[in-house]
Design a protein around this motif. Structure first.
Motif, mmCIF file in Angstrom:
data_model
loop_
_atom_site.group_PDB
_atom_site.id
_atom_site.type_symbol
_atom_site.label_atom_id
_atom_site.label_comp_id
_atom_site.label_asym_id
_atom_site.label_seq_id
_atom_site.Cartn_x
_atom_site.Cartn_y
_atom_site.Cartn_z
ATOM 1 N N MET A 53 6.281 4.124 -9.378
ATOM 2 C CA MET A 53 6.070 5.339 -8.607
ATOM 3 C C MET A 53 7.307 6.217 -8.699
ATOM 4 S SD MET A 53 4.184 4.150 -5.056
ATOM 5 C CE MET A 53 4.128 5.859 -4.474
ATOM 6 N N THR A 54 7.110 7.485 -8.974
ATOM 7 C CA THR A 54 8.214 8.432 -8.970
ATOM 8 C C THR A 54 8.282 9.092 -7.605
ATOM 9 O OG1 THR A 54 7.958 8.840 -11.339
ATOM 10 C CG2 THR A 54 9.233 10.442 -10.070
ATOM 11 N N LEU A 55 9.385 8.900 -6.905
ATOM 12 C CA LEU A 55 9.537 9.417 -5.556
ATOM 13 C C LEU A 55 9.979 10.878 -5.582
ATOM 14 C CD1 LEU A 55 11.350 6.341 -3.969
ATOM 15 C CD2 LEU A 55 8.890 6.751 -4.240
ATOM 16 N N ALA A 56 9.928 11.521 -4.419
ATOM 17 C CA ALA A 56 10.307 12.930 -4.329
ATOM 18 C C ALA A 56 11.746 13.149 -4.773
ATOM 19 C CB ALA A 56 10.105 13.426 -2.898
ATOM 20 N N SER A 57 12.577 12.132 -4.594
ATOM 21 C CA SER A 57 13.987 12.221 -4.994
ATOM 22 C C SER A 57 14.170 12.122 -6.499
ATOM 23 C CB SER A 57 14.779 11.100 -4.324
ATOM 24 O OG SER A 57 14.322 9.824 -4.803
ATOM 25 N N ALA A 79 -1.733 -1.984 3.025
ATOM 26 C CA ALA A 79 -2.725 -2.212 1.968
ATOM 27 C C ALA A 79 -4.042 -2.691 2.565
ATOM 28 C CB ALA A 79 -2.197 -3.243 0.973
ATOM 29 N N TYR A 80 -5.128 -2.036 2.169
ATOM 30 C CA TYR A 80 -6.468 -2.430 2.626
ATOM 31 C C TYR A 80 -7.481 -1.533 1.936
ATOM 32 C CZ TYR A 80 -8.936 -5.237 6.158
ATOM 33 O OH TYR A 80 -9.681 -6.193 6.796
ATOM 34 N N LEU A 81 -8.670 -2.063 1.670
ATOM 35 C CA LEU A 81 -9.737 -1.220 1.145
ATOM 36 C C LEU A 81 -10.221 -0.275 2.242
ATOM 37 C CD1 LEU A 81 -11.978 -3.608 -0.995
ATOM 38 C CD2 LEU A 81 -10.062 -2.190 -1.712
ATOM 39 N N THR A 82 -10.547 0.946 1.867
ATOM 40 C CA THR A 82 -10.975 1.943 2.832
ATOM 41 C C THR A 82 -12.430 1.732 3.248
ATOM 42 O OG1 THR A 82 -11.652 3.454 1.080
ATOM 43 C CG2 THR A 82 -9.376 3.623 1.870
ATOM 44 N N GLY A 122 0.801 -1.219 0.000
ATOM 45 C CA GLY A 122 0.000 0.000 0.000
ATOM 46 C C GLY A 122 0.830 1.265 0.000
ATOM 47 N N PRO A 123 1.768 1.419 -0.952
ATOM 48 C CA PRO A 123 2.675 2.569 -0.920
ATOM 49 C C PRO A 123 2.091 3.871 -1.430
ATOM 50 C CG PRO A 123 3.147 1.234 -2.837
ATOM 51 C CD PRO A 123 2.078 0.499 -2.065
ATOM 52 N N SER A 124 0.941 3.833 -2.084
ATOM 53 C CA SER A 124 0.461 5.043 -2.759
ATOM 54 C C SER A 124 -0.513 5.870 -1.933
ATOM 55 C CB SER A 124 -0.201 4.674 -4.093
ATOM 56 O OG SER A 124 -1.298 3.805 -3.881
ATOM 57 N N GLY A 125 -0.943 5.389 -0.781
ATOM 58 C CA GLY A 125 -1.840 6.159 0.076
ATOM 59 C C GLY A 125 -1.091 7.213 0.873
ATOM 60 N N TRP A 126 -1.827 7.936 1.704
ATOM 61 C CA TRP A 126 -1.230 9.003 2.510
ATOM 62 C C TRP A 126 -0.073 8.464 3.349
ATOM 63 C CZ3 TRP A 126 -4.572 12.327 6.450
ATOM 64 C CH2 TRP A 126 -3.749 13.257 7.077
ATOM 65 N N ILE A 127 -0.337 7.428 4.153
ATOM 66 C CA ILE A 127 0.708 6.900 5.022
ATOM 67 C C ILE A 127 1.793 6.223 4.200
ATOM 68 C CG2 ILE A 127 1.201 5.314 6.927
ATOM 69 C CD1 ILE A 127 -1.676 5.751 7.885
ATOM 70 N N ALA A 177 8.018 -2.799 -2.782
ATOM 71 C CA ALA A 177 6.660 -2.291 -2.574
ATOM 72 C C ALA A 177 5.665 -3.123 -3.356
ATOM 73 C CB ALA A 177 6.576 -0.831 -2.990
ATOM 74 N N PHE A 178 4.481 -3.282 -2.770
ATOM 75 C CA PHE A 178 3.418 -4.079 -3.384
ATOM 76 C C PHE A 178 2.105 -3.308 -3.330
ATOM 77 C CE2 PHE A 178 6.562 -7.121 -1.967
ATOM 78 C CZ PHE A 178 6.625 -8.033 -3.013
ATOM 79 N N ALA A 179 1.341 -3.407 -4.405
ATOM 80 C CA ALA A 179 0.023 -2.783 -4.483
ATOM 81 C C ALA A 179 -0.910 -3.724 -5.230
ATOM 82 C CB ALA A 179 0.119 -1.433 -5.184
#
Length: 311
Positions: A49-53, A79-82, A14-19, A41-43
């Motif tokens: 994903m392009t990181l801030a760096s 990772a989890y459904l909201t 779940g790397p793409s959410g806020w946390i 990372a897994f989704a």
């Protein structure tokens, strides 16, 4: 925060959410180098994903995770459904999908031993446990806590199931859904803030970077908890006070409006702050006060790198 050994590896779901995005930033700071090769990372689907760096991090589909991925790694399961998806899908489909997410990771963990485990639970699980709210999301989170803590106990792996309540800070998303960002948007767009709540609403906030620091330092220090613990702020705030803090952080003349308040009842979504404070003390982490959290949230929203998109 103390640096991890050069051999330390991480698995993040779940790397793409806020946390998730805040955790990637925290990992970049802790590791001090490119994440590729150190963080897997897994989704739900493979992507880049392009990181801030500027680094391009390849994200794999969760269904491809194997015991080799988690062996000896610090596993952070976000990772989890909201909660909103439960209303869209219905409880049966919601439970089936989330069970599949958890089972993919658990199947890998059963075949190997990770270095540590963090599972992002929710304050909704605490409400469900007390019988205060039987929403499918909270019930699902209760089941998730049990299955992962049971595995960790059997495997002898330090684990924390953190019941996350309200957070603040960089990478905030769903901007109209969270009070801090909604108040900030109102202040910028209208020069005023309108509080819709017709009753007293009490919350507490944990800086998302403090949350990440707690998770990572607990992993590095091999600190676990046998039962779920609350991740929440140590300062209780009512929405009127929160609006005042947002107005002050906006550094302009902001008017706050609120209709008549019914004091016969109130809304409380509060965890036990001693859980968070004791863990922070044990790990040597100073938690940021609410005023700083609000300021940091607004700084990120209006910063040049903040992708503020309001639906």
């Amino acid at each position: 925060m103390t640096a991890f050994p050069a051999t330390a590896r991480f698995v993040l779901t779940g790397p793409s959410g806020w946390i998730g995005q805040a955790m990637l930033d925290a990992l970049a700071r802790v590791l001090g180098a490119r994440l590729g090769g150190r963080v897997t990372a897994f989704a739900s689907q493979a992507r880049t994903m392009t990181l801030a760096s500027g680094e391009a991090l390849e994200v794999r589909a969760l269904e491809t995770i194997t015991p080799d991925d988690v062996a000896g790694a610090h596993v952070i399961h976000l990772a989890y459904l909201t909660k909103e998806k439960a209303d869209l899908l219905g409880p049966d489909a919601f439970d089936t999908t989330n069970d599949a997410i958890d089972e993919a990771l658990l199947a890998a963990l059963r075949g190997a031993t990770s270095a540590s485990l963090f599972v992002a639970s929710s304050g909704a699980a605490a409400l469900a446990e007390r019988g205060a709210d039987r929403h499918p999301y909270g019930l699902a989170k209760l089941r998730q806590e049990t299955r992962f803590l049971d595995w960790a106990r059997t495997a002898g792996v330090p684990a924390i199931a953190g019941r996350i309540f309200n957070i603040a800070g960089p990478h905030i998303n769903k901007l109209r859904s969270y009070a801090i960002s909604d108040f900030a948007l109102q202040a910028r767009e209208n020069g005023s803030i309108r509080i819709q709540a017709g009753l007293p609403v009490f919350r507490s906030y944990l800086h998302v970077e403090d949350l990440c620091a707690l998770v990572l330092e607990a992993a590095r220090s091999h600190v676990g908890r046998a039962a779920p613990i609350d991740f929440c702020g140590t300062e209780i705030v009512e929405m009127g006070d929160l609006a005042e803090l947002v107005a002050q952080a906006s550094q302009s003349d902001i008017t706050i409006h609120r209709s008549t308040v019914n004091f016969d009842s109130s809304s409380l979504y509060l965890g036990d702050p001693t859980h968070t404070k004791v863990l922070a003390m044990e790990l040597g982490i100073d938690l940021r006060p609410l005023a700083v959290q609000v300021s940091d949230t607004l700084d990120w929203l209006w910063g040049s790198t903040a992708p503020v998109v309001v639906p």
